[in-house]
Write a protein that holds these residues in place. Sequence first.
Motif, PDB file in Angstrom:
ATOM      1  N   ALA A   1      62.261 -12.987  70.740  1.00  0.00           N
ATOM      2  CA  ALA A   1      62.513 -12.266  71.998  1.00  0.00           C
ATOM      3  C   ALA A   1      63.821 -11.494  72.060  1.00  0.00           C
ATOM      4  N   SER A   2      64.848 -11.909  71.308  1.00  0.00           N
ATOM      5  CA  SER A   2      66.111 -11.191  71.477  1.00  0.00           C
ATOM      6  C   SER A   2      66.328 -10.097  70.445  1.00  0.00           C
ATOM      7  N   GLY A   3      65.328  -9.826  69.628  1.00  0.00           N
ATOM      8  CA  GLY A   3      65.454  -8.738  68.655  1.00  0.00           C
ATOM      9  C   GLY A   3      65.385  -7.369  69.322  1.00  0.00           C
ATOM     10  N   PHE A   4      65.642  -6.329  68.550  1.00  0.00           N
ATOM     11  CA  PHE A   4      65.694  -4.956  69.069  1.00  0.00           C
ATOM     12  C   PHE A   4      64.354  -4.512  69.681  1.00  0.00           C
ATOM     13  N   VAL A   5      63.269  -4.622  68.916  1.00  0.00           N
ATOM     14  CA  VAL A   5      61.964  -4.179  69.442  1.00  0.00           C
ATOM     15  C   VAL A   5      61.569  -5.057  70.626  1.00  0.00           C
ATOM     16  N   ALA A   6      61.789  -6.365  70.483  1.00  0.00           N
ATOM     17  CA  ALA A   6      61.384  -7.302  71.537  1.00  0.00           C
ATOM     18  C   ALA A   6      62.098  -7.023  72.862  1.00  0.00           C
TER      19      ALA A   6
ATOM     20  N   ILE B   1      59.699 -16.010  73.639  1.00  0.00           N
ATOM     21  CA  ILE B   1      60.227 -17.156  72.889  1.00  0.00           C
ATOM     22  C   ILE B   1      61.308 -16.685  71.916  1.00  0.00           C
ATOM     23  N   SER B   2      62.387 -17.465  71.900  1.00  0.00           N
ATOM     24  CA  SER B   2      63.500 -17.152  71.007  1.00  0.00           C
ATOM     25  C   SER B   2      64.122 -18.458  70.528  1.00  0.00           C
ATOM     26  N   ARG B   3      64.923 -18.358  69.482  1.00  0.00           N
ATOM     27  CA  ARG B   3      65.643 -19.556  69.015  1.00  0.00           C
ATOM     28  C   ARG B   3      66.846 -19.843  69.910  1.00  0.00           C
ATOM     29  N   ASN B   4      67.327 -18.794  70.571  1.00  0.00           N
ATOM     30  CA  ASN B   4      68.539 -18.936  71.387  1.00  0.00           C
ATOM     31  C   ASN B   4      68.295 -18.462  72.812  1.00  0.00           C
TER      32      ASN B   4
ATOM     33  N   PHE C   1      51.128  -7.810  64.910  1.00  0.00           N
ATOM     34  CA  PHE C   1      52.204  -8.077  63.953  1.00  0.00           C
ATOM     35  C   PHE C   1      52.832  -6.766  63.506  1.00  0.00           C
ATOM     36  N   ILE C   2      54.166  -6.816  63.321  1.00  0.00           N
ATOM     37  CA  ILE C   2      54.864  -5.643  62.786  1.00  0.00           C
ATOM     38  C   ILE C   2      55.210  -5.920  61.331  1.00  0.00           C
ATOM     39  N   SER C   3      54.591  -5.149  60.472  1.00  0.00           N
ATOM     40  CA  SER C   3      54.822  -5.287  59.038  1.00  0.00           C
ATOM     41  C   SER C   3      55.843  -4.226  58.609  1.00  0.00           C
ATOM     42  N   GLY C   4      55.549  -3.405  57.643  1.00  0.00           N
ATOM     43  CA  GLY C   4      56.504  -2.377  57.230  1.00  0.00           C
ATOM     44  C   GLY C   4      55.806  -1.264  56.462  1.00  0.00           C
TER      45      GLY C   4
ATOM     46  N   SER D   1      56.530 -10.137  50.840  1.00  0.00           N
ATOM     47  CA  SER D   1      56.487 -11.147  51.910  1.00  0.00           C
ATOM     48  C   SER D   1      55.724 -10.620  53.122  1.00  0.00           C
ATOM     49  N   LYS D   2      55.912  -9.346  53.455  1.00  0.00           N
ATOM     50  CA  LYS D   2      55.184  -8.758  54.586  1.00  0.00           C
ATOM     51  C   LYS D   2      53.693  -8.683  54.249  1.00  0.00           C
ATOM     52  N   TYR D   3      53.376  -8.348  52.993  1.00  0.00           N
ATOM     53  CA  TYR D   3      51.969  -8.269  52.583  1.00  0.00           C
ATOM     54  C   TYR D   3      51.309  -9.641  52.714  1.00  0.00           C
TER      55      TYR D   3
ATOM     56  N   TYR E   1      61.218   3.673  60.225  1.00  0.00           N
ATOM     57  CA  TYR E   1      62.385   3.262  60.988  1.00  0.00           C
ATOM     58  C   TYR E   1      62.124   3.475  62.498  1.00  0.00           C
ATOM     59  N   ILE E   2      62.338   2.435  63.304  1.00  0.00           N
ATOM     60  CA  ILE E   2      62.149   2.536  64.760  1.00  0.00           C
ATOM     61  C   ILE E   2      63.500   2.875  65.398  1.00  0.00           C
ATOM     62  N   VAL E   3      63.532   4.017  66.081  1.00  0.00           N
ATOM     63  CA  VAL E   3      64.806   4.530  66.606  1.00  0.00           C
ATOM     64  C   VAL E   3      64.938   4.286  68.099  1.00  0.00           C
TER      65      VAL E   3
HETATM   66  N1  NAP Z   1      63.350  -1.918  63.582  1.00  0.00           N
HETATM   67  C1  NAP Z   1      62.742  -1.276  62.588  1.00  0.00           C
HETATM   68  O1  NAP Z   1      63.053  -0.120  62.287  1.00  0.00           O
HETATM   69  C2  NAP Z   1      61.665  -1.965  61.803  1.00  0.00           C
HETATM   70  C3  NAP Z   1      61.058  -1.284  60.737  1.00  0.00           C
HETATM   71  C4  NAP Z   1      60.058  -1.913  60.012  1.00  0.00           C
HETATM   72  C5  NAP Z   1      59.656  -3.202  60.347  1.00  0.00           C
HETATM   73  N2  NAP Z   1      60.271  -3.851  61.382  1.00  0.00           N
HETATM   74  C6  NAP Z   1      59.829  -5.210  61.726  1.00  0.00           C
HETATM   75  O2  NAP Z   1      59.626  -5.309  63.117  1.00  0.00           O
HETATM   76  C7  NAP Z   1      59.972  -6.617  63.577  1.00  0.00           C
HETATM   77  C8  NAP Z   1      60.986  -6.478  64.710  1.00  0.00           C
HETATM   78  O3  NAP Z   1      62.079  -5.709  64.247  1.00  0.00           O
HETATM   79  P1  NAP Z   1      63.473  -5.644  65.000  1.00  0.00           P
HETATM   80  O4  NAP Z   1      64.117  -4.379  64.588  1.00  0.00           O
HETATM   81  O5  NAP Z   1      63.313  -5.947  66.427  1.00  0.00           O
HETATM   82  O6  NAP Z   1      64.236  -6.833  64.271  1.00  0.00           O
HETATM   83  P2  NAP Z   1      65.467  -7.726  64.797  1.00  0.00           P
HETATM   84  O7  NAP Z   1      66.223  -7.027  65.853  1.00  0.00           O
HETATM   85  O8  NAP Z   1      66.203  -8.148  63.571  1.00  0.00           O
HETATM   86  O9  NAP Z   1      64.725  -8.966  65.434  1.00  0.00           O
HETATM   87  C9  NAP Z   1      64.021  -9.892  64.688  1.00  0.00           C
HETATM   88  C10 NAP Z   1      64.032 -11.215  65.400  1.00  0.00           C
HETATM   89  O10 NAP Z   1      63.420 -12.195  64.551  1.00  0.00           O
HETATM   90  C11 NAP Z   1      63.885 -13.456  64.960  1.00  0.00           C
HETATM   91  N3  NAP Z   1      64.229 -14.243  63.761  1.00  0.00           N
HETATM   92  C12 NAP Z   1      65.011 -13.869  62.721  1.00  0.00           C
HETATM   93  N4  NAP Z   1      65.112 -14.883  61.840  1.00  0.00           N
HETATM   94  C13 NAP Z   1      64.362 -15.896  62.329  1.00  0.00           C
HETATM   95  C14 NAP Z   1      64.055 -17.220  61.879  1.00  0.00           C
HETATM   96  N5  NAP Z   1      64.569 -17.710  60.757  1.00  0.00           N
HETATM   97  N6  NAP Z   1      63.246 -17.986  62.647  1.00  0.00           N
HETATM   98  C15 NAP Z   1      62.730 -17.528  63.803  1.00  0.00           C
HETATM   99  N7  NAP Z   1      63.008 -16.289  64.293  1.00  0.00           N
HETATM  100  C16 NAP Z   1      63.795 -15.496  63.550  1.00  0.00           C
HETATM  101  C17 NAP Z   1      65.109 -13.268  65.848  1.00  0.00           C
HETATM  102  O11 NAP Z   1      64.726 -13.539  67.186  1.00  0.00           O
HETATM  103  P3  NAP Z   1      65.585 -14.545  68.122  1.00  0.00           P
HETATM  104  O12 NAP Z   1      67.015 -14.245  67.823  1.00  0.00           O
HETATM  105  O13 NAP Z   1      65.159 -14.169  69.489  1.00  0.00           O
HETATM  106  O14 NAP Z   1      65.173 -15.930  67.753  1.00  0.00           O
HETATM  107  C18 NAP Z   1      65.412 -11.792  65.696  1.00  0.00           C
HETATM  108  O15 NAP Z   1      66.002 -11.258  66.817  1.00  0.00           O
HETATM  109  C19 NAP Z   1      60.508  -7.368  62.357  1.00  0.00           C
HETATM  110  O16 NAP Z   1      59.473  -8.117  61.792  1.00  0.00           O
HETATM  111  C20 NAP Z   1      60.886  -6.252  61.389  1.00  0.00           C
HETATM  112  O17 NAP Z   1      60.766  -6.647  60.036  1.00  0.00           O
HETATM  113  C21 NAP Z   1      61.260  -3.254  62.112  1.00  0.00           C
END
Ligand code: NAP
Length: 289
Positions: free
Chosen positions: A12-17, A34-37, A108-111, A125-127, A147-149
Amino acid sequence: MVKSNQIVVIGASGFVARNLRKYLSEKNIKLISISRNDFKQFKNELKIVSKNYDEKIILPKIKNSDALIHLVGIGKQSITANYDMVNVEFTKHIVNLSKKAKINKFIFISGLGVSLNTSLGYFISKYRAEQLIVNSGLNYTIFRPSYIVGKNDLFTKYLKKQIKKGKIEIPGSGTYSIQPIYINDVVQILLQSTLQIKFKNKIIDLVGPDYITFEQYVKLFFKGTKTNIKKINLEDVYHTAITNSKSDFGVDDLNILIGNFKGNHNKLRKITEMKFQSIIELLKSGRLL
Ligand SMILES: NC(=O)c1ccc[n+]([C@@H]2O[C@H](COP(=O)([O-])OP(=O)(O)OC[C@H]3O[C@@H](n4cnc5c(N)ncnc54)[C@H](OP(=O)(O)O)[C@@H]3O)[C@@H](O)[C@H]2O)c1
């Protein structure tokens, strides 16, 4: 009576979330995040904090939700968190929980660049995570983004910091290309995919209309600022990435950039019937600064 939609967002606290939760909350959709923190809640949102996504805590709360959007992932490894643990094993846990909870739709967001033939650890790993989902029997949609901007994504924040320093370094030639997509478009697509049958069991590239070189991207970003753009030797950037875990570019950031991956934007436009933000126009407007 029409049953109101209930969506689970994990990571939940990630960028996309963060952007997605705000958007869904504004649309009055019932959210379970849901988040770890600990994190700040939006309107209509139930907060769950769980370090290990403990089944006992989570399962009763997410039961029979309409959709689960899986946004947990890492793009850089460390001794405590590697791709296998986070991208694969964690996904296995969430898929199992979703089956038990009878979740209607799994997203699911892969890559972009993930394929059967990849040799890159991150993509492998994503595959493998994708395959767990595809073979789960759940109704799924998998997106493969470039890349998500957004105003608050990691790379944009990094570029903004460079303005203050007055210089930005481009790894290597900068002639490799990216196909960025705007976060405001991404959150709309994620919601659509929870609601519409046409997304059922599909893997779709999540890419914007413009395929541009990294150098072009950086030049447009810094237009009108007094930032000196310098190209640096790719070997040196890789060396820093390999030897310093806090380097600006991680090893796989570089691998992905140089991979020159191109996605199918037309397919995305057709299925979503949306008008997309041009990233070139977005950069020119200065709205990211
Ligand atoms: N942003 C992009 O440009 C981009 C491009 C391609 C793919 N993606 C994929 O899209 C998804 C979301 O991207 P995002 O940019 O939002 O990433 P992000 O900001 O890094 O957020 C990912 C979240 O995953 C959770 N996480 C990380 N390690 C974990 C662990 N060990 N156990 C449980 N939770 C964990 C954390 O959530 P909490 O801190 O809330 O627990 C973290 O905030 C990811 O799968 C990323 O690979 C993103």
